[in-house]
Design a protein around this motif. Structure first.
Motif, mmCIF file in Angstrom:
data_model
loop_
_atom_site.group_PDB
_atom_site.id
_atom_site.type_symbol
_atom_site.label_atom_id
_atom_site.label_comp_id
_atom_site.label_asym_id
_atom_site.label_seq_id
_atom_site.Cartn_x
_atom_site.Cartn_y
_atom_site.Cartn_z
ATOM 1 N N GLU A 381 66.593 73.160 161.231
ATOM 2 C CA GLU A 381 66.203 73.645 162.364
ATOM 3 C C GLU A 381 66.410 75.200 162.538
ATOM 4 O O GLU A 381 65.648 75.920 163.194
ATOM 5 N N ALA A 382 67.574 75.673 161.922
ATOM 6 C CA ALA A 382 67.874 77.139 162.182
ATOM 7 C C ALA A 382 68.671 77.540 161.322
ATOM 8 O O ALA A 382 69.146 76.523 160.345
ATOM 9 N N PHE A 405 63.942 92.094 167.620
ATOM 10 C CA PHE A 405 64.236 90.871 167.150
ATOM 11 C C PHE A 405 63.406 89.823 167.767
ATOM 12 O O PHE A 405 63.064 89.753 168.928
ATOM 13 N N PRO A 406 62.884 88.880 166.923
ATOM 14 C CA PRO A 406 62.076 87.566 167.616
ATOM 15 C C PRO A 406 62.894 86.989 168.605
ATOM 16 O O PRO A 406 64.076 86.946 168.755
ATOM 17 N N GLU A 407 62.348 85.965 169.532
ATOM 18 C CA GLU A 407 62.886 85.703 170.536
ATOM 19 C C GLU A 407 63.932 84.390 170.247
ATOM 20 O O GLU A 407 65.043 84.322 170.757
ATOM 21 N N GLY A 408 63.695 83.945 168.878
ATOM 22 C CA GLY A 408 64.663 82.963 168.520
ATOM 23 C C GLY A 408 65.765 83.498 167.734
ATOM 24 O O GLY A 408 66.494 82.823 166.792
ATOM 25 N N VAL A 409 66.230 84.776 167.909
ATOM 26 C CA VAL A 409 67.443 85.634 166.983
ATOM 27 C C VAL A 409 68.201 85.957 167.957
ATOM 28 O O VAL A 409 67.972 86.618 168.757
ATOM 29 N N LEU A 410 69.714 85.771 167.605
ATOM 30 C CA LEU A 410 70.659 86.552 168.323
ATOM 31 C C LEU A 410 71.615 87.092 167.190
ATOM 32 O O LEU A 410 71.833 86.600 166.334
ATOM 33 N N VAL A 411 72.072 88.303 167.700
ATOM 34 C CA VAL A 411 73.149 88.575 166.621
ATOM 35 C C VAL A 411 74.517 88.227 167.151
ATOM 36 O O VAL A 411 74.911 88.076 168.131
ATOM 37 N N ALA A 412 75.148 87.374 165.977
ATOM 38 C CA ALA A 412 76.451 86.686 166.282
ATOM 39 C C ALA A 412 77.823 87.566 165.964
ATOM 40 O O ALA A 412 78.648 87.353 166.940
ATOM 41 N N ASP A 443 61.692 81.836 162.600
ATOM 42 C CA ASP A 443 61.845 83.307 162.860
ATOM 43 C C ASP A 443 62.557 84.021 161.402
ATOM 44 O O ASP A 443 62.747 85.103 161.329
ATOM 45 N N VAL A 444 63.103 83.003 160.589
ATOM 46 C CA VAL A 444 63.675 83.544 159.339
ATOM 47 C C VAL A 444 62.776 84.804 158.492
ATOM 48 O O VAL A 444 63.724 85.694 158.133
#
Length: 458
Positions: A381-382, A405-412, A443-444
């Protein structure tokens, strides 16, 4: 990219699904025509029925202009010969082989895989990957999923939220204010079966499964904040004395802090091998579903049972029995993804999916740019991706809030000069930084593009 995947089993199918979904040119090869048909019917891939190590089969699969061959059949020897043929006959630039037999993996024989011997660029060992995943689960016992990034400085934790979680119904931005010194970020939330990257105004609810990126020094505090107090594992029962169980037991013996572990193995020959290989670990021969044997192993006083036999149902049932007898925690090895929804009703605390660990290892060597680590979440899924930023990367020199960044991306997490910093909107991403991002599968490709160098770099 043109990729030939040899082996259409669980691992091969999952890799084919992810790569074809990213619009790569994928061909699947397997001697089982039914598995090839399943892949071509459900995925946007080409299929060839035949033995992957045969030169004519590889030629039909397009090996003459392939960029990569991934050999993941059930036979180590077929995988090795496939890579040799791909190199010697077709000059395929990159070759990845999955090898299971421990004899092939011994360090003293590592020269075997040089170009002038067996030209395999990357060797993946599922048993080693699973053993390492099991040890990570034991290190964060109240998390259902865990992975390490940035040279072991950052940990991804999967946490199941219960009604006694103290931060339910609290906007995530408020958590940042409440715990300003905590180096942790909620990067993913699975709610009612749907996984998404949360917004700052989103709240967490009872029953949510969340993925949190945290500095390893803050792991215990992070777990406590989300209602999962950290407990040290001192007594562990390992069900299964094969390669995985033996590797885990050896690692536990080598730890500085004392861990009392016992191994239960059904096969007498495997039990004897384990007993010979281990120094301080007690090895018991018998059926792990036998309550008398579990009692002899002290299951009622155990902090955890780690069920890693080669049978999913045995692992799940033994976990249930152990919990009912008083064992504090159960971790089960589960190959069949359709069994995972049973984990919660059966009260099994965490699982290890060999397919997911192997897929993550292979993806690590497929991703473009300076990608250093990849972890596949759930059923593909991610992904959590660790990558180095180069000077010509589109994100170099920009603050996180300014990156598209796309909506489905967050910097961790971000590593600057070897030091990990908690990312905020104003954090500037510079050349040489290493960043960890959570990305939904769709979004990969865009994330890869942001990490890639421009053509003038060359």
């Amino acid at each position: 990219m043109k990729v030939i995947i040899c082996g259409a089993g669980q691992v091969g199918w999952q890799i084919a699904r992810q790569l074809s979904g990213e619009r790569n040119d994928v061909t699947v090869v397997d001697s089982n025509a039914d598995l090839v048909r399943r892949a071509t019917d459900t995925l946007d891939v080409q299929g060839i029925a035949g033995f992957a190590s045969y030169p004519d089969v590889l030629e039909r699969a397009g090996a003459r202009d392939a960029d990569m061959v991934i050999a993941a059949t059930h036979s180590d020897e077929v995988n090795m010969v496939t890579c040799q043929v791909a190199h010697s006959v077709f000059a395929v630039p990159r070759k990845i082989a999955r090898l299971r037999a421990q004899s092939y993996l011994t360090a003293i024989y590592s020269d075997l895989y040089r170009r002038d011997h067996l030209p395999i660029d990357v060797v993946i060992s599922p048993e080693r990957e699973v053993a390492e995943a099991a040890l990570r689960r034991l290190a964060a016992p109240t998390a259902f999923d865990t992975e390490m990034f940035l040279e072991g400085q950052v940990q991804l934790l999967g946490i199941q939220l219960d009604e006694d979680c103290p931060v339910l119904n609290t906007p995530l931005r408020q958590l940042t204010d409440l715990f300003s010194t905590l180096r942790a970020i909620v990067v993913g939330v699975r709610r009612a079966g749907n996984l998404f990257a949360p917004e700052p105004g989103d709240q967490l609810y009872d029953g949510d499964q969340i993925y949190v990126s945290t500095h390893v020094d803050d792991t215990a505090r992070t777990l406590e904040i989300f209602g999962k107090p950290f407990t040290r594992q001192e007594r562990i029962v390992i069900l299964g004395g094969g390669n995985v169980g033996l590797a885990v037991a050896r690692a536990l013996e080598g730890r500085a802090e004392r861990v009392r572990s016992k191994v239960i193995e059904k096969s007498r020959a495997a039990a004897e091998r384990a007993a010979d290989a281990l120094e301080r670990t007690v090895v018991l021969h018998g059926d792990g579903l036998d309550m008398e044997l579990l009692s002899e192993a002290g299951i009622d006083r155990a902090d955890a049972i780690l069920a890693v036999t080669d049978d999913d149902k045995t692992n799940l049932l033994a976990s249930v029995r152990a919990k009912s007898a008083g064992c504090k925690m159960a971790i089960a090895l589960v190959n069949d993804p359709t069994l995972l929804p049973l984990m919660e009703p059966l009260n099994v605390d965490a699982y290890i999916n060999p397919r997911a660990t192997t897929v993550s290892s292979i993806l690590r060597h497929i991703r473009h740019g300076r990608v250093r680590g990849v972890y596949s979440i759930g059923d593909g899924e991610a992904e959590v991706i660790e990558a180095q930023v180069l000077s010509t990367s589109p994100i170099a020199g920009q603050a996180i809030r300014d990156i598209d960044f796309p909506e489905g991306v967050l910097v961790a997490a971000v590593q600057k000069g070897g030091k990990v910093v908690r990312p905020t909107g104003g954090t500037r991403i510079d050349e040489g930084d290493v960043i960890v991002v959570f990305s939904l599968a769709a979004d990969v490709p865009e994330v890869e593009r942001l990490f890639q160098v421009s053509i003038d770099f060359f």
